[in-house]
Design an enzyme around this catalytic site. Structure first.
Site, short mmCIF file in Angstrom:
data_model
loop_
_atom_site.label_atom_id
_atom_site.label_comp_id
_atom_site.label_asym_id
_atom_site.label_seq_id
_atom_site.Cartn_x
_atom_site.Cartn_y
_atom_site.Cartn_z
N GLU A 271 0.82 -1.09 -0.06
CA GLU A 271 0.04 0.08 0.09
C GLU A 271 0.98 1.38 0.04
O GLU A 271 0.73 2.51 0.55
CB GLU A 271 -1.24 -0.22 1.11
CG GLU A 271 -0.33 -0.29 2.54
CD GLU A 271 -1.58 -0.37 3.62
OE1 GLU A 271 -2.44 0.48 3.81
OE2 GLU A 271 -1.71 -1.26 4.04
N CYS B 292 -3.64 -3.75 4.02
CA CYS B 292 -2.60 -4.70 4.62
C CYS B 292 -3.09 -5.97 4.45
O CYS B 292 -2.36 -6.93 4.35
CB CYS B 292 -2.67 -4.63 5.93
SG CYS B 292 -2.55 -2.84 6.80
N HIS C 164 -3.18 -9.78 11.89
CA HIS C 164 -2.61 -9.01 11.34
C HIS C 164 -2.44 -7.94 12.50
O HIS C 164 -3.18 -7.68 13.52
CB HIS C 164 -3.60 -7.94 10.58
CG HIS C 164 -3.22 -6.64 10.19
ND1 HIS C 164 -1.96 -6.30 9.47
CD2 HIS C 164 -3.90 -5.56 10.30
CE1 HIS C 164 -1.65 -5.07 9.47
NE2 HIS C 164 -2.88 -4.50 9.86
N1 CAA Z 1 0.50 3.29 30.41
C1 CAA Z 1 -0.06 2.01 29.86
N2 CAA Z 1 -0.87 2.20 28.78
C2 CAA Z 1 -1.06 3.30 28.32
C3 CAA Z 1 -0.35 4.48 28.76
C4 CAA Z 1 0.42 4.27 29.84
N3 CAA Z 1 1.01 5.35 30.47
N4 CAA Z 1 -0.88 5.61 28.02
C5 CAA Z 1 -1.67 5.09 27.04
N5 CAA Z 1 -1.82 3.81 27.13
C6 CAA Z 1 -2.44 2.74 26.35
C7 CAA Z 1 -4.00 3.41 26.04
O1 CAA Z 1 -4.94 3.33 27.02
C8 CAA Z 1 -4.44 2.77 24.94
O2 CAA Z 1 -4.69 1.34 25.13
P1 CAA Z 1 -6.20 0.84 25.13
O3 CAA Z 1 -6.85 1.21 23.75
O4 CAA Z 1 -6.17 -0.45 25.24
O5 CAA Z 1 -6.90 1.58 26.15
C9 CAA Z 1 -3.17 2.50 24.19
O6 CAA Z 1 -2.09 2.75 25.14
C10 CAA Z 1 -2.96 3.76 22.99
O7 CAA Z 1 -3.17 4.98 23.62
P2 CAA Z 1 -4.13 6.01 23.04
O8 CAA Z 1 -5.19 5.36 22.56
O9 CAA Z 1 -4.08 7.26 23.80
O10 CAA Z 1 -3.00 6.27 21.68
P3 CAA Z 1 -3.45 7.39 20.59
O11 CAA Z 1 -4.63 8.04 20.68
O12 CAA Z 1 -1.94 8.01 20.18
O13 CAA Z 1 -3.54 6.25 19.22
C11 CAA Z 1 -3.85 4.59 17.76
C12 CAA Z 1 -3.50 4.95 19.16
C13 CAA Z 1 -5.44 5.38 17.48
C14 CAA Z 1 -3.97 3.11 17.49
C15 CAA Z 1 -2.91 5.25 16.87
O14 CAA Z 1 -1.70 4.92 17.11
C16 CAA Z 1 -3.32 5.29 15.27
O15 CAA Z 1 -4.00 6.04 14.76
N6 CAA Z 1 -2.63 4.06 14.66
C17 CAA Z 1 -2.75 3.84 13.18
C18 CAA Z 1 -4.17 3.02 13.08
C19 CAA Z 1 -3.98 1.80 13.27
O16 CAA Z 1 -3.00 1.02 13.53
N7 CAA Z 1 -5.29 1.37 13.51
C20 CAA Z 1 -5.32 -0.25 13.92
C21 CAA Z 1 -6.59 -0.83 13.23
S1 CAA Z 1 -6.51 -0.31 11.42
C22 CAA Z 1 -5.39 -1.72 10.60
O17 CAA Z 1 -5.15 -2.55 11.49
C23 CAA Z 1 -4.76 -1.55 9.51
C24 CAA Z 1 -3.21 -0.84 9.73
O18 CAA Z 1 -2.44 -1.55 9.67
C25 CAA Z 1 -3.05 0.43 9.77
#
Ligand code: CAA
Length: 445
Positions: free
Chosen positions: A83, A120, A244
């Site tokens: 991709e 993916c 994945h």
């Molecule tokens: N200690 C322990 N855990 C902590 C923490 C700390 N100090 N701070 C945060 N966390 C945890 C949060 O609770 C969260 O876990 P949960 O979801 O289990 O509650 C995790 O760490 C991530 O924290 P946030 O949700 O606050 O992180 P974020 O807002 O920065 O976003 C994300 C996370 C949405 C995955 C972002 O990284 C993102 O947009 N990633 C790209 C999209 C993606 O990968 N999506 C996955 C599904 S799509 C897919 O699979 C296709 C692909 O390959 C892209």
């Protein structure tokens, strides 16, 4: 019936490493535990200045062909799943074949080449194409080279920046394979979603939180569809479940849902009933909200049980070891999860011959697919040839300002020059642009 499956695999990681808790988190003002505990990541791989999706794909493919003593005549197809393509017409597989023709006397003119796109999941779809081609008897005794290659970069400042990665997985799909045999039963969960997309742009537009929900919803549909053809999945029916893995925390969520689904109405649910009760059923509640609340409570309790945690440690955690160190490789991600599990099995001395893997692939946009694979005799030799942990160890650890330069270097709109951090040796490298804006590559001894 002839067995068809994956005969050999080679993995190629980008040569640079971004340490997420040590280097990235402090710059973002994040608690390092967000990465190590929340997302489940320690590092991301990045391409050095002379690497891109073509070099990583060609290097993985060459390594595979060299180790398996293959010649161009043995290859009837080259399918690249990505991709991160930079050309809407000329497929990456032609560039890869061009690279390989620099080091082989013969050519790939009689190989059918293509490029697969569905985020993916395209790597798994390319394996399907190869399987179908062989099963249809159109392969003339040859195998298919399937390569999943991506530079998973997000725009600077996007939440996805935490989950980047770069690498390629080359797989050789043949009759009588030496690693895993594929089965024809498959389940799909597919819907028109706008969770993650790249409408003619390099970096994705992502609704991160929604993408997580879409992943779970499509995987659940795929599991139900799979069960409709293969029968109910049983908890003891598979040794590992490579999924994945955009980041290990995603798989942690999916695994808990899958476990709840698989143990429903089985002795495993009964065994937990004394400790956490039975799973809530919709008919037991006055409204949907009360039902959903009860499900959330049950899931929280389920995740804390020893029974679940033991299963997770045995069946899921071993699939995440490579991903934890390299981040998201998009199309390659589920394929490194498979390798990760088999590497651990080999390390533990587990005999995997005849054992089943339940493989869950996913692509945004969105589609999930679930199928089972059987590990075959010969798997151990194949797995022992895999040097991904050495490659991971050898990466150059970049500072944050170096990361910024590397990100700019691979930004298609910038064309920034950058001195490499590592020295290429015995590999294909990016060598600049040609007169038609094509990318050029050279093999470096
Ligand atoms: N200690 C322990 N855990 C902590 C923490 C700390 N100090 N701070 C945060 N966390 C945890 C949060 O609770 C969260 O876990 P949960 O979801 O289990 O509650 C995790 O760490 C991530 O924290 P946030 O949700 O606050 O992180 P974020 O807002 O920065 O976003 C994300 C996370 C949405 C995955 C972002 O990284 C993102 O947009 N990633 C790209 C999209 C993606 O990968 N999506 C996955 C599904 S799509 C897919 O699979 C296709 C692909 O390959 C892209």
């Amino acid at each position: 019936m002839t067995a068809v499956g994956i005969d050999a695999v080679e993995i190629w990681t980008g040569k640079l490493k971004l340490d997420l808790p040590e280097t990235f988190a402090p710059q973002k003002g994040d608690d390092p535990a967000k990465y190590t505990k929340g997302l489940g990541l320690r590092a991301s791989s990045f391409p050095d200045a002379y690497e891109d999706i073509v070099t990583m794909a060609a290097n993985a493919a060459y390594k595979l062909m060299d180790r398996k003593d293959l010649e161009p005549d043995d290859i009837g197809r080259i399918d690249v799943a990505t991709e991160s393509a930079f050309d809407n017409s000329k497929p990456v597989s032609t560039y890869v074949a061009g690279c390989l023709e620099e080091v082989y006397e013969d050519d790939f003119h009689h190989a059918n080449k293509g490029e697969r796109k569905f985020a993916c999941i395209a790597g798994t779809q390319s394996i399907d194409d190869a399987y179908n081609w062989i099963k249809a008897g159109r392969n003339r005794g040859r195998g298919a080279l399937v390569i999943a290659t991506d530079t998973a970069l997000y725009a600077r400042g996007d939440a996805g920046e935490a989950t980047q990665g770069a690498g390629a997985v080359a797989m050789y799909v043949t009759e009588n394979p030496s690693l895993v045999e594929l089965s024809h039963a498959q389940g799909y969960g597919s819907a028109d979603e706008t969770d993650f997309l790249k409408p003619n742009q390099q970096f994705p537009s992502v609704d991160g939180k929604r993408s997580v929900q879409v992943y779970l919803a499509r995987m659940r549909e795929a599991l139900e569809d799979y069960e409709s053809v293969a029968g109910d999945v049983e908890l003891d029916g598979f040794e590992y479940a490579p999924f994945h893995t955009p980041f290990p925390g995603m798989v942690r969520k999916a695994a808990l849902l899958a476990y709840r689904h698989v143990i429903r109405d089985t002795e495993h649910e009964d065994a937990l009933a004394g400790e956490i009760g039975r799973q809530p059923r919709p008919g037991e509640f006055d409204d949907e909200e009360a039902y959903q609340e009860a499900i959330r409570e049950y899931m929280d309790a389920l995740g804390d049980t020893e029974q679940y945690q033991d299963w997770y440690a045995q069946v899921i955690d071993p699939t995440l070891s490579i991903s934890r160190e390299v981040g998201n490789w998009y199309t390659g991600s589920v394929h490194i999860a498979r390798m990760s599990a088999l590497l651990e099995a080999a390390e533990e001395g587990t005999d995997m011959t005849g054992e089943t893997l339940l493989v869950g692939s996913y692509g945004s946009g969105a589609q999930a697919e679930i199928h089972a694979e059987t590990v075959v005799d010969g798997w151990k030799d194949e797995i022992q040839a895999c040097d991904i942990y050495d490659q991971i160890e050898d990466r150059y650890d970049i500072s944050f300002s170096e990361y910024e330069q590397v990100h700019d270097r691979h930004n298609h709109e910038k064309r920034v020059e950058l001195e490499p951090f590592t020295q290429p040796e015995g590999e294909f490298v990016f060598d600049g642009w040609g007169p038609m804006n094509e990318r050029k590559y050279t093999y470096v001894e």
